[in-house]
Write a protein that holds these residues in place. Structure first.
Motif, PDB file in Angstrom:
ATOM      1  N   ARG A   1      41.704 -20.943  45.096  1.00  0.00           N
ATOM      2  CA  ARG A   1      40.783 -19.993  44.482  1.00  0.00           C
ATOM      3  C   ARG A   1      39.401 -20.275  45.075  1.00  0.00           C
ATOM      4  N   MET A   2      38.418 -19.461  44.710  1.00  0.00           N
ATOM      5  CA  MET A   2      37.068 -19.706  45.208  1.00  0.00           C
ATOM      6  C   MET A   2      36.574 -21.060  44.677  1.00  0.00           C
ATOM      7  N   SER A   3      35.739 -21.740  45.459  1.00  0.00           N
ATOM      8  CA  SER A   3      35.140 -23.003  45.032  1.00  0.00           C
ATOM      9  C   SER A   3      34.212 -22.733  43.838  1.00  0.00           C
ATOM     10  N   PRO A   4      33.940 -23.770  43.022  1.00  0.00           N
ATOM     11  CA  PRO A   4      33.033 -23.551  41.888  1.00  0.00           C
ATOM     12  C   PRO A   4      31.700 -22.962  42.362  1.00  0.00           C
ATOM     13  N   GLY A   5      31.252 -21.909  41.686  1.00  0.00           N
ATOM     14  CA  GLY A   5      29.990 -21.278  42.078  1.00  0.00           C
ATOM     15  C   GLY A   5      30.186 -20.118  43.051  1.00  0.00           C
ATOM     16  N   TYR A   6      31.439 -19.889  43.502  1.00  0.00           N
ATOM     17  CA  TYR A   6      31.680 -18.842  44.515  1.00  0.00           C
ATOM     18  C   TYR A   6      32.368 -17.603  43.939  1.00  0.00           C
ATOM     19  N   ASP A   7      32.561 -17.546  42.603  1.00  0.00           N
ATOM     20  CA  ASP A   7      33.197 -16.371  42.019  1.00  0.00           C
ATOM     21  C   ASP A   7      32.194 -15.240  41.874  1.00  0.00           C
ATOM     22  N   ARG A   8      31.562 -14.851  42.964  1.00  0.00           N
ATOM     23  CA  ARG A   8      30.568 -13.796  42.967  1.00  0.00           C
ATOM     24  C   ARG A   8      30.550 -13.198  44.361  1.00  0.00           C
ATOM     25  N   LEU A   9      30.027 -11.980  44.473  1.00  0.00           N
ATOM     26  CA  LEU A   9      30.075 -11.310  45.762  1.00  0.00           C
ATOM     27  C   LEU A   9      29.111 -11.946  46.769  1.00  0.00           C
TER      28      LEU A   9
END
Ligand code: HEC
Ligand code: HEC
Ligand code: HEC
Ligand code: HEC
Ligand code: HEC
Ligand code: HEC
Ligand code: HEC
Length: 510
Positions: A115-123
C-alpha cells in the motif's frame, strides 16, 4: 554500493564498536536479540517480500527485483526500515549519499500487502523525493555503521568494556527514571510526522544521547493541549500511552517497560510475561477474569498516522476499547497550543519558552525567546525563518534566515530574494555559501538560477550540471537545468529535463 561510501554516511560515534564484539562473551543474549524486531529494525535490502503492482489514484507503481518504478522512473532499493512485524518501508540511496523513502510500503496485516507509505495516501504526495531524516535513522538504527539498533543504543558506548577495561551501562542499575528513559529516547512520541512533538535542545546533535543521562537534557517533549475526548493512537505510542496510565503515575516509578518486556527477546516469546506483570501489582483481586488482563485493558487499535497498521494501546484503563475499523489518513500539519509532556517538571525559562514556540510554530515568541537568550544558534534561526515564511511575513523571514549559518537558510533566503528580483543580494549570499558548503546541490542549483537571471546562460548551465552531479535525483535541480537549457534555446533537451523533474515529483492537483 560500496562499503566506503556507507562508512562515510554513518561515521561511528566515538567509543562505540561493532556489536559483533559483544557476541563472544554474551552469545545467548546476542543470538536472542538478533531475532527481535529492534534487532532487525534496519537492514541492507536483500529481496522483496513479494512483487508489487499497485495503482493509487490512477498511478501504477511496480516493484520487482531490486527496483521500484512508476512510468519511466525507476529507482534502486538499497535499505529497508522496519522489521516487517508490522510494516517495511524501502529506501533508495541517492547519488549524493542522501536517502529517499519510496512510495510503496509492505504491510504485514492480513497476510501481507503493498500500500502507499505512511503519509502518501493523497494525490500530491512526495512520490520519489521525500528525504529520510536523521531523526528517522536515530530511532531505527545503531550509532555505528552497522545497520539495526544494536546493544549500545541501550547500554552506551561499549569499546572499553569489550576490552575488559571499563564499565558499561546496565539500565537495571540506573534510577527508575533514567532507566525508563533508555527506552523513551525512541519510544516517546505524542504525535508523529505532522508536527515537531519534541525539540532537540540547542547545541545538541541528534546522535548525542547517551544511556544514563537525563533525557530532558537532550530533548524536550510536548503534547497538544486538546480536549480529552480526542483520544488518538500513533504507531509509536507506547511511551506516550504508558506515561498517561494510572499504573505508571501512581506506582512511584516502579512500572517500567521492562516490567512487561524483555528488551533482548523476540516479541512472540514474551506473552506469558504480561499477566504476571499485572498481577505483580494487582494481585488476584480481579475476580471476573484472571487471565488475558492486557486483552481487555490494553486493546489493539488502528493508528491514525499509519492507517494500515494496528498497535497496542499502552494507556492502561478500566474502560479501554479496541478499535480496528478502517480510518482515512488525515493530512495537514496540526497546529495549536502545546504543553510540556516530558520531563514532567520544567522550570519556566527563555530556553523552554523557545522550544515551546518552536513546537507551536509561533514565530513572534521564538524571536522574543532567542533575543532573551542572546542566541546565534543556526538551527533555531533557520526554524524562525520557516515559521515567519509560513505566516507570509517575508521581511521577517529573510532577516531570520540571514542570521542563520546553515546552508538550508541560505537557500531559503535566496529563494525569497529571487522572487523579489533582488539578484545582487542573492548572489552576495550565495557566493560565500558555495565556498563553505561546496557539496550542497541546492546552493549550486540556486547559483544557476541567478546566472540565468543575469543572462549568463553558459555559466548557468555549468552550475546546474554541478548541482546534478552532486544529486542527480533532485527534482528542482532538473527543473533549473531545464530553465537554463530553454534559455540557451535548446528546447528539446529542456523538455527532457522538465520531464525528469516532473517524473521525480509530479505536480499535485491544482
Ligand atoms: C571479553 C568478554 C566481554 C565482551 C567482549 C563484552 N562483555 Fe559485557 N560483560 C562481560 C562480563 C564478564 C560481564 C560481567 C562482569 C562485569 O560486570 O564486568 C559483563 C557484563 C556486561 C553487562 C552488565 C554490566 C553490569 O554492570 O551489570 C552489560 C550490560 C554488558 N556486559 C554488555 C556488553 C556489551 C553491549 C558488549 C559489546 C559492546 C559487551 N558486553 C562485551 C564480558 C564481556
Ligand atoms: C534506538 C531506538 C530504540 C530504543 C533505545 C528502544 N527501542 Fe524499542 N523499538 C524501536 C524501534 C524502531 C522498534 C520497531 C522495530 C521494528 O520492528 O522494526 C522497536 C520495537 C520495540 C518492541 C516491539 C517488539 C520487538 O520485537 O522489537 C518492543 C517491545 C520494544 N521496542 C521495547 C523497548 C524497550 C523495553 C526499550 C528499552 C529497554 C526499547 N524498546 C528501546 C526503537 C527503540
Ligand atoms: C521517535 C522515534 C521514531 C522515529 C523518528 C521514526 N520511527 Fe519508525 N518506529 C519507531 C518505533 C518505536 C516503532 C515501533 C512501534 C511499535 O511497534 O509500536 C516504529 C515502527 C516503524 C515501522 C514498522 C516496523 C514494524 O514492522 O513493526 C516502520 C516501517 C517505520 N517505523 C518506519 C519509519 C520511517 C520511514 C521513519 C521516518 C520517516 C520513522 N519510522 C521514524 C520509532 C520511530
Ligand atoms: C532495547 C534496549 C537493549 C538492547 C538493544 C540491548 N539491551 Fe541488554 N539490557 C537492556 C536492559 C533494559 C537490561 C536490564 C534488564 C533488567 O531489567 O534486568 C539489559 C541487561 C543486559 C545485561 C545484564 C545481564 C542480563 O542478562 O540481564 C547484559 C549482559 C546485556 N544486557 C547485554 C546486551 C547485549 C550483548 C546486547 C546486544 C546483543 C544487548 N544487551 C542489547 C536493554 C537492552
Ligand atoms: C508497577 C505496578 C503496576 C503494574 C505492573 C500494573 N499496574 Fe495497574 N495500576 C497500578 C496502580 C498503582 C494503579 C492506581 C490504583 C489507584 O488509583 O488506586 C493502577 C490502576 C489500574 C487500573 C485502573 C485504571 C483507571 O482507569 O482508573 C487498571 C484497569 C489497571 N491498573 C490494570 C492493569 C493491568 C491490566 C496491568 C497489566 C497489563 C497493570 N495494571 C499493571 C499499578 C500497576
Ligand atoms: C503493563 C505491561 C506493559 C508495559 C509496562 C509496557 N508494555 Fe508494551 N506491550 C504490552 C502488551 C500486552 C503488548 C501487546 C502484546 C501482544 O500483542 O501480544 C505490548 C506491545 C508493545 C509493542 C509492540 C507493538 C504494539 O503496539 O503492539 C511495543 C513496541 C511496546 N509494547 C513497547 C513498549 C514500551 C516502549 C514500553 C515502555 C514505555 C512498554 N511497551 C511498556 C504490555 C506492556
Ligand atoms: C474480560 C475483560 C477483562 C479482563 C480479561 C480483565 N479485566 Fe480488569 N476490568 C474489566 C472491566 C470491564 C473493568 C471495569 C469494572 C468496573 O469499573 O467495575 C475492569 C477493572 C479493572 C481494574 C480496576 C478496578 C478496581 O478494582 O479498581 C483493575 C486494577 C483491573 N481491572 C485489573 C485487571 C487484571 C490484573 C486483569 C488480569 C488478571 C484483568 N483486569 C482482566 C475487564 C477485564
Amino acid at each position: 554500493m560500496s562499503w566506503v561510501l556507507l562508512l562515510a554516511v554513518f561515521a561511528a560515534e566515538p567509543g562505540y564498536v561493532d556489536s559483533k564484539a559483544c557476541q563472544p562473551c554474551h552469545a545467548g543474549i546476542y543470538a536472542l536479540y538478533a531475532k527481535s524486531g529492534m534487532g532487525r529494525s534496519f537492514a541492507r535490502f536483500q529481496s522483496l517480500p513479494a512483487t508489487a503492482n499497485y495503482t493509487h489514484q490512477g498511478r501504477r507503481y511496480l516493484a520487482a527485483g531490486n527496483t521500484m518504478s512508476r512510468g519511466a522512473i525507476s529507482l534502486g532499493i538499497d535499505f529497508v526500515i522496519g522489521s516487517g512485524n508490522h510494516s517495511q518501508t524501502l529506501i533508495h540511496q541517492r547519488s549524493a549519499g542522501k536517502w529517499v523513502e519510496l512510495p510503496l510500503s509492505w504491510y504485514a496485516e492480513g497476510g501481507g500487502k503493498w500500500r502507499m507509505s505512511p503519509g502518501y495516501d493523497r494525490l500530491d504526495h512526495s512520490e520519489f523525493t521525500r528525504e529520510v531524516s536523521e531523526s528517522c535513522l536515530f530511532c531505527h538504527k545503531g550509532y555505528t555503521p552497522e545497520l539495526a539498533i544494536d546493544c549500545q543504543r541501550c547500554h552506551g558506548p561499549g569499546e572499553a568494556h569489550a576490552k575488559r577495561q571499563g564499565p558499561i551501562v546496565n539500565p537495571a542499575k540506573l534510577t527508575p527514571e533514567r532507566s525508563l528513559e533508555v527506552c523513551l529516547q525512541c519510544h516517546l512520541e505524542s504525535a508523529s510526522r505532522t508536527l515537531p512533538d519534541s525539540i532537540l535542545r540547542l547545541g545538541r546533535r541528534v546522535n548525542s544521547f547517551r544511556p544514563g543521562e537525563a533525557l530532558g537534557d537532550y530533548r524536550v517533549f510536548f503534547e497538544f493541549a486538546r480536549p480529552a475526548e480526542s483520544d488518538r493512537m500513533t504507531v509509536n505510542g507506547a511511551g506516550y500511552g504508558l506515561l498517561q496510565s494510572a499504573c505508571y503515575l501512581k506506582s512511584a516509578g516502579k512500572l517500567q517497560c521492562t516490567t512487561c518486556h524483555d528488551p533482548h527477546s523476540e516479541f512472540t516469546l514474551q506473552e506469558d510475561r504480561f499477566d504476571a506483570a499485572c498481577r505483580s501489582c494487582h494481585g488476584q483481586k480481579h475476580e471476573a477474569a484472571r487471565t488475558d488482563c492486557s486483552g481487555c485493558h490494553m486493546p489493539k487499535r488502528r493508528t491514525e498516522d499509519a492507517v494500515h497498521v494496528v498497535m497496542t494501546d499502552h494507556r492502561i484503563r478500566r474502560d479501554a476499547r479496541p478499535s480496528l475499523a478502517r480510518i482515512a489518513e488525515t493530512h495537514g500539519r496540526m497546529t495549536g497550543a502545546v504543553r510540556p509532556l516530558y520531563p514532567r517538571l520544567l522550570a519556566d525559562s527563555a530556553e523552554i519558552r523557545l522550544y515551546r514556540a518552536m513546537a507551536e510554530g509561533d514565530a513572534a515568541s521564538m524571536e522574543r525567546a532567542l533575543g532573551e537568550l542572546h542566541s546565534t544558534d543556526a538551527r533555531a534561526y533557520f526554524e524562525l525563518g520557516e515559521a515567519w515564511k509560513k505566516q507570509g511575513r517575508l521581511v521577517e523571514a529573510l532577516a531570520a534566515y540571514r542570521k542563520s549559518a546553515d546552508a538550508r537558510a541560505v537557500v531559503a533566503a535566496v529563494e525569497i530574494l529571487l522572487r523579489q528580483s533582488r539578484l545582487e543580494e542573492a548572489s552576495g549570499l550565495l557566493e560565500p555559501a558555495v565556498r563553505q558548503w561546496p557539496k550542497d546541490a541546492k546552493l549550486w542549483s540556486s547559483l544557476a538560477v541567478i546566472a540565468v537571471g543575469r543572462g549568463q546562460f553558459a555559466v548557468g548551465l555549468q552550475h546546474a550540471r554541478q548541482a546534478l552531479a552532486l544529486d542527480e535525483e533532485d527534482h528542482l535541480a532538473w527543473w533549473n537545468f531545464g530553465v537554463c537549457l530553454e534559455a540557451t534555446g535548446d528546447k528539446a533537451q529542456a523538455q527532457e529535463a522538465y520531464r525528469r523533474s516532473t517524473e521525480l515529483r509530479p505536480p499535485g492537483p491544482r
